[in-house]
Design a protein around this motif. Structure first.
Motif, PDB file in Angstrom:
ATOM      1  N   SER A  20      -7.785  -5.315  11.399  1.00  0.00           N
ATOM      2  CA  SER A  20      -8.841  -6.027  11.257  1.00  0.00           C
ATOM      3  C   SER A  20      -8.971  -6.495   9.943  1.00  0.00           C
ATOM      4  CB  SER A  20     -10.177  -5.242  11.631  1.00  0.00           C
ATOM      5  OG  SER A  20     -11.158  -6.065  11.574  1.00  0.00           O
ATOM      6  N   ASP A  21      -8.966  -5.304   8.898  1.00  0.00           N
ATOM      7  CA  ASP A  21      -9.030  -5.723   7.537  1.00  0.00           C
ATOM      8  C   ASP A  21      -7.941  -6.956   7.160  1.00  0.00           C
ATOM      9  OD1 ASP A  21     -11.209  -3.994   7.213  1.00  0.00           O
ATOM     10  OD2 ASP A  21      -9.677  -2.444   6.437  1.00  0.00           O
ATOM     11  N   LEU A  22      -6.707  -7.003   7.719  1.00  0.00           N
ATOM     12  CA  LEU A  22      -6.129  -8.034   7.294  1.00  0.00           C
ATOM     13  C   LEU A  22      -6.268  -9.412   8.002  1.00  0.00           C
ATOM     14  CD1 LEU A  22      -2.740  -5.443   7.282  1.00  0.00           C
ATOM     15  CD2 LEU A  22      -3.740  -6.650   5.193  1.00  0.00           C
ATOM     16  N   GLY A  23      -7.354  -9.163   8.928  1.00  0.00           N
ATOM     17  CA  GLY A  23      -7.254 -10.413   9.592  1.00  0.00           C
ATOM     18  C   GLY A  23      -6.383 -10.902  10.883  1.00  0.00           C
ATOM     19  N   LEU A  24      -5.789  -9.838  11.099  1.00  0.00           N
ATOM     20  CA  LEU A  24      -4.598  -9.780  12.162  1.00  0.00           C
ATOM     21  C   LEU A  24      -5.328  -9.857  13.748  1.00  0.00           C
ATOM     22  CD1 LEU A  24      -1.798  -7.835  10.993  1.00  0.00           C
ATOM     23  CD2 LEU A  24      -2.322 -10.305  10.549  1.00  0.00           C
ATOM     24  N   ILE A  25      -6.319  -8.847  13.801  1.00  0.00           N
ATOM     25  CA  ILE A  25      -7.419  -8.781  14.617  1.00  0.00           C
ATOM     26  C   ILE A  25      -8.725  -9.253  14.629  1.00  0.00           C
ATOM     27  CG2 ILE A  25      -5.407  -7.423  16.200  1.00  0.00           C
ATOM     28  CD1 ILE A  25      -7.691  -5.154  15.495  1.00  0.00           C
ATOM     29  N   SER A  27       1.043  -1.386   0.117  1.00  0.00           N
ATOM     30  CA  SER A  27      -0.036  -0.042   0.073  1.00  0.00           C
ATOM     31  C   SER A  27       0.830   1.355   0.119  1.00  0.00           C
ATOM     32  CB  SER A  27      -0.888   0.063   1.229  1.00  0.00           C
ATOM     33  OG  SER A  27      -1.518   1.341   1.323  1.00  0.00           O
ATOM     34  N   GLN A  28       0.548   2.240  -0.927  1.00  0.00           N
ATOM     35  CA  GLN A  28       1.380   3.228  -0.982  1.00  0.00           C
ATOM     36  C   GLN A  28       0.764   4.251   0.132  1.00  0.00           C
ATOM     37  OE1 GLN A  28       0.812   5.266  -4.789  1.00  0.00           O
ATOM     38  NE2 GLN A  28       2.228   3.617  -5.835  1.00  0.00           N
ATOM     39  N   ASP A  29      -0.364   4.322   0.501  1.00  0.00           N
ATOM     40  CA  ASP A  29      -0.517   4.802   1.728  1.00  0.00           C
ATOM     41  C   ASP A  29      -0.411   4.316   3.019  1.00  0.00           C
ATOM     42  OD1 ASP A  29      -1.853   6.691   0.164  1.00  0.00           O
ATOM     43  OD2 ASP A  29      -3.862   5.626  -0.154  1.00  0.00           O
ATOM     44  N   PRO A  30       0.146   4.952   4.223  1.00  0.00           N
ATOM     45  CA  PRO A  30       0.316   4.266   5.340  1.00  0.00           C
ATOM     46  C   PRO A  30      -0.958   3.716   5.850  1.00  0.00           C
ATOM     47  CG  PRO A  30       1.054   6.435   5.176  1.00  0.00           C
ATOM     48  CD  PRO A  30       0.278   6.121   3.939  1.00  0.00           C
ATOM     49  N   LEU A  31      -0.925   2.211   6.512  1.00  0.00           N
ATOM     50  CA  LEU A  31      -1.924   1.693   7.037  1.00  0.00           C
ATOM     51  C   LEU A  31      -1.841   1.795   8.589  1.00  0.00           C
ATOM     52  CD1 LEU A  31      -1.966  -1.688   4.694  1.00  0.00           C
ATOM     53  CD2 LEU A  31      -3.227   0.440   4.469  1.00  0.00           C
ATOM     54  N   PHE A  32      -0.605   2.045   9.126  1.00  0.00           N
ATOM     55  CA  PHE A  32      -0.363   1.592  10.509  1.00  0.00           C
ATOM     56  C   PHE A  32      -0.194   3.138  10.938  1.00  0.00           C
ATOM     57  CE2 PHE A  32       0.487  -2.625   8.553  1.00  0.00           C
ATOM     58  CZ  PHE A  32      -0.523  -2.954   8.778  1.00  0.00           C
ATOM     59  N   ILE A  33       0.846   3.710  10.564  1.00  0.00           N
ATOM     60  CA  ILE A  33       1.420   4.976  11.058  1.00  0.00           C
ATOM     61  C   ILE A  33       1.452   6.077  10.106  1.00  0.00           C
ATOM     62  CG2 ILE A  33       3.584   5.796  12.190  1.00  0.00           C
ATOM     63  CD1 ILE A  33       4.444   2.853  12.911  1.00  0.00           C
ATOM     64  N   ARG A  34       0.729   7.031  10.262  1.00  0.00           N
ATOM     65  CA  ARG A  34       0.669   8.184   9.544  1.00  0.00           C
ATOM     66  C   ARG A  34       1.321   9.183   9.921  1.00  0.00           C
ATOM     67  NH1 ARG A  34      -3.237   7.740   5.361  1.00  0.00           N
ATOM     68  NH2 ARG A  34      -4.701   5.899   5.657  1.00  0.00           N
ATOM     69  N   ALA A  60      -5.010   2.412  12.162  1.00  0.00           N
ATOM     70  CA  ALA A  60      -4.268   1.205  12.417  1.00  0.00           C
ATOM     71  C   ALA A  60      -5.485   0.051  12.630  1.00  0.00           C
ATOM     72  CB  ALA A  60      -3.518   1.290  13.505  1.00  0.00           C
ATOM     73  N   ARG A  61      -6.297   0.434  13.521  1.00  0.00           N
ATOM     74  CA  ARG A  61      -7.155  -0.990  14.109  1.00  0.00           C
ATOM     75  C   ARG A  61      -7.970  -1.385  12.931  1.00  0.00           C
ATOM     76  NH1 ARG A  61     -12.030  -0.988  17.394  1.00  0.00           N
ATOM     77  NH2 ARG A  61     -11.791  -2.696  19.086  1.00  0.00           N
ATOM     78  N   ASP A  62      -8.577  -0.501  12.088  1.00  0.00           N
ATOM     79  CA  ASP A  62      -9.187  -0.760  10.773  1.00  0.00           C
ATOM     80  C   ASP A  62      -8.396  -1.870   9.872  1.00  0.00           C
ATOM     81  OD1 ASP A  62     -11.651   0.169  11.916  1.00  0.00           O
ATOM     82  OD2 ASP A  62     -11.431   1.848  10.709  1.00  0.00           O
ATOM     83  N   ARG A 109      -5.703 -13.789   0.114  1.00  0.00           N
ATOM     84  CA  ARG A 109      -5.213 -12.715   1.415  1.00  0.00           C
ATOM     85  C   ARG A 109      -4.074 -12.141   1.090  1.00  0.00           C
ATOM     86  NH1 ARG A 109      -5.230 -15.475   7.474  1.00  0.00           N
ATOM     87  NH2 ARG A 109      -4.870 -13.264   8.806  1.00  0.00           N
ATOM     88  N   VAL A 110      -3.496 -11.063   1.807  1.00  0.00           N
ATOM     89  CA  VAL A 110      -2.406 -10.465   1.823  1.00  0.00           C
ATOM     90  C   VAL A 110      -1.289 -11.270   2.149  1.00  0.00           C
ATOM     91  CG1 VAL A 110      -0.988  -8.169   1.978  1.00  0.00           C
ATOM     92  CG2 VAL A 110      -3.351  -8.164   1.645  1.00  0.00           C
ATOM     93  N   ARG A 111      -0.066 -11.535   1.479  1.00  0.00           N
ATOM     94  CA  ARG A 111       0.790 -12.256   2.124  1.00  0.00           C
ATOM     95  C   ARG A 111       1.388 -11.932   3.432  1.00  0.00           C
ATOM     96  NH1 ARG A 111       5.434 -13.809  -1.719  1.00  0.00           N
ATOM     97  NH2 ARG A 111       5.824 -11.599  -1.366  1.00  0.00           N
TER      98      ARG A 111
END
Length: 613
Positions: A196-201, A173-180, A191-193, A220-222
């Motif tokens: 969740s979207d990645l299936g980690l929580i 992802s070019q856009d930050p997913l966790f830390i902006r 980060a929380r979403d 699923r994302v590797r």
């Protein structure tokens, strides 16, 4: 704690009466009175000798260890970790200081988490997720837990696995997913979403829980790409913090501490991209190093015993003095091991180098142990860096760890530039990675990571004399001035401290021999040993790795048949049978009848379990 402290003192020929002052610090004290009561846990120090860190002392202790270990006379100091000290209802996150010799440290900036809770706390076997995330170190920790990298059912996050796996993937992802990162600092709102979207929580009414990623699935994302994404965002965030520190202080010499700076890819990028002119990353960057930091702070500011700058640390061989060789021989006898006592260090070095050159995997136990998480030639497992398949064998049959994890190398400092593109003149504590020169990569395949790098220890003239001797002897035999070096332990275990623990590793993995001081101990003939189950057989049958012919083996591990006899009876290949026993032994479900009982560590409070959510 009192017993451990007494052991450290006695190994240096000291008693309690010889100590002028004591000092301690913790993440969990909430105010100065609680900080002052830390030593009541020990019970015996004279309270008149107890000094106290300025509250809060956690990040300040980290910073003191980094600055006074660096040898700089003036430097910016940055501390980044998952969790700092509690300050009222908040916690430290990222803190920057300006240190200068003979001056009190100045706080440049500090960021807080507006709660004392700890994300990933183990509650009834589940790792809990808070309503929101906050902190660079916290996000790296949570992605690590979400990727399934925790040890032995605890909430301990093994962040080194995430960094190692990241080299196999690419940010997706070019856009930050966790830390902006923005002009106002960091935002973690999405980060929380993303987790969740990645299936980690899994998000629930009470916050949520970690749902560890176990394998790559279609659509699923590797897992390796998720690791690459958080590594990239983490590096960018820490780069921004260092740039802000340099910009606000004008100081381009920077010292770092806090667990986040064990990330060697980050440390190397700071140097490669010219963000700093000089970098010193304190080798015991996690909370173990705070004992050093608190003592150095007291020495320079509270006692004022030192007016000049400290010299840069050149060694971390600070463990207790090991037993004498005759005592090690007695221990080997109790284990029924075959051993040889060498008359001099030269014989030890020569025999060890010859064993490695012949393709053996050896345990190397020499002198005082290393302080911190890196094996630097005092408590190391060593082998040939060029023999194909050595890395895979180490991961699968010695360390019991994932196949993607790389191994480090130790090299004679004077030869390093002939093999590696060094980001700094030296790397004595394995805190940097180096690009392997393309023309050399095929000669040292087992220490080259998938991205063409190697975590490197340069061993200089002022390093361990016996370890340098081994490297020189190996170079004479093979033409290679380096060996593969990994920590002397198995997955999930601390690095060995004493000879008993070294022997436990010898009987629990595919090591060929170990060198404990002047004593060479050969691996046992596993076929003649008698495996025995130390739990209910039903527990083993329910284990996920049990299937096929292995299931027929375990009822025969009854303490009456040798491994050879058990394997023959059910027509299982010996190597398969041995792998099964060693895996069960590593899980503490089986053992050898002939070996002494293994003392297991007793932790009063698990990591992060004492803190409030």
């Amino acid at each position: 704690m009192a017993r451990l402290t007494s052991h450290v003192l006695s190994s240096s020929g000291l008693t309690l009466d010889d100590i002028d002052y004591w000092i301690a610090t913790s993440t969990e004290t909430r105010n100065e009175p609680e900080e002052s009561k830390l030593f009541s846990l020990l019970g015996w120090p004279d309270t008149r000798k107890v000094l106290q860190m300025p509250y809060p002392g956690h990040h300040l202790s980290h910073a003191a260890s980094a600055f006074f270990g660096s040898g700089f006379d003036r430097a910016g100091v940055l501390v980044v970790d998952a969790y700092g000290a509690r300050i009222g209802g908040r916690r430290e996150r990222e803190t920057a200081f300006l240190f200068e010799v003979n001056k009190a440290p100045e706080k440049v900036f500090q960021m807080f988490r507006d709660t004392t809770r700890i994300a990933g706390r183990n509650v009834r076997g589940e790792l809990q997720v808070p309503a929101e995330f906050c902190g660079v170190g916290e996000l790296y920790r949570m992605v690590t837990l979400g990727l399934g990298f925790s040890e032995c059912g605890t909430s301990y996050d093994d962040a080194g696995k995430t960094m190692g796996l990241a080299a196999y993937g690419k940010p997706f992802s070019q856009d930050p997913l966790f830390i902006r990162t923005g002009s106002a600092g960091f935002s973690f709102d999405g980060a929380r979403d993303s987790l969740s979207d990645l299936g980690l929580i899994e998000i629930c009414n009470d916050g949520g829980r970690v749902t560890p990623y176990t394998r790559n699935e279609k659509g699923r994302v590797r897992r390796e790409d998720i690791a690459a994404q958080i590594q990239f965002e983490f590096e960018n965030a820490c780069m921004r913090l260092v740039e802000d520190l340099v910009g606000q202080t004008g100081e381009r010499r920077v010292a770092t501490s806090g667990g986040c700076f064990l990330n060697t890819a980050l440390n190397t990028r700071l140097l490669r991209e010219g963000v700093v002119d000089e970098l010193f990353a304190f080798p015991a960057a996690t909370d173990d190093g705070n004992a050093i930091g608190a003592a150095l702070y007291a020495h320079h500011y509270l006692v004022k015993a030192a007016a000049a700058k400290s010299s840069r640390i050149r060694s971390v061989y600070w463990g207790p003095k090991p037993p004498e060789s005759y005592q090690i021989s007695e221990i080997a006898k109790r284990w029924g091991a075959n051993f040889k006592h060498h008359n001099c260090g030269g014989d030890v070095v020569r025999n060890a180098a010859e064993a490695i050159a012949c393709g053996e995997i050896i345990g190397w136990f020499q002198g005082r142990s290393e302080f911190g998480p890196r094996a630097l030639g005092a408590r190391s497992i060593l082998c040939h860096p060029s023999i194909a398949g050595m890395k895979a064998k180490l991961n699968r049959r010695v360390k019991f760890r994932e196949p993607f994890r790389p191994f480090a190398a130790s090299i004679l400092a004077e030869d390093a530039a002939d093999w590696f593109e060094l980001p700094a003149p030296e790397s004595p504590f394995m805190m940097l990675i180096s690009d392997v020169l393309p023309e050399k990569a095929d000669q040292i395949t087992e220490v080259v990571h998938v991205d063409g790098t190697c975590r490197l220890q340069t061993v200089a003239e002022d390093g361990s004399e016996r370890y340098r001797g081994l490297l020189r002897a190996f170079k004479q035999l093979t033409g290679l001035p380096l060996v593969l070096n990994t920590s002397f332990n198995l997955r999930g275990m601390p690095i060995v401290e004493g000879p008993e623990e070294a022997l436990d590793c010898l009987y629990g993995a595919r090591l060929d021999r170990i060198f404990c001081e002047d004593v060479e101990i050969v691996a046992p003939d596993f076929g003649k040993l008698t495996p025995q189950i130390v739990c209910e057989v039903s527990v083993i049958r329910n284990a996920q790795f049990i299937d096929g012919p292995h299931a027929r083996l375990f009822p025969l591990f009854d303490g009456r048949r040798s491994l050879d006899e058990a394997a023959s009876e059910v027509e299982v290949e010996f190597d398969e049978a041995l792998d099964a026993v060693l895996e069960l032994r590593h899980m503490k479900l089986a053992d050898w009848r002939e070996t002494p009982a293994r003392p297991l560590p007793n932790f009063i409070v698990s990591q992060y379990e004492a803190a409030e959510m």
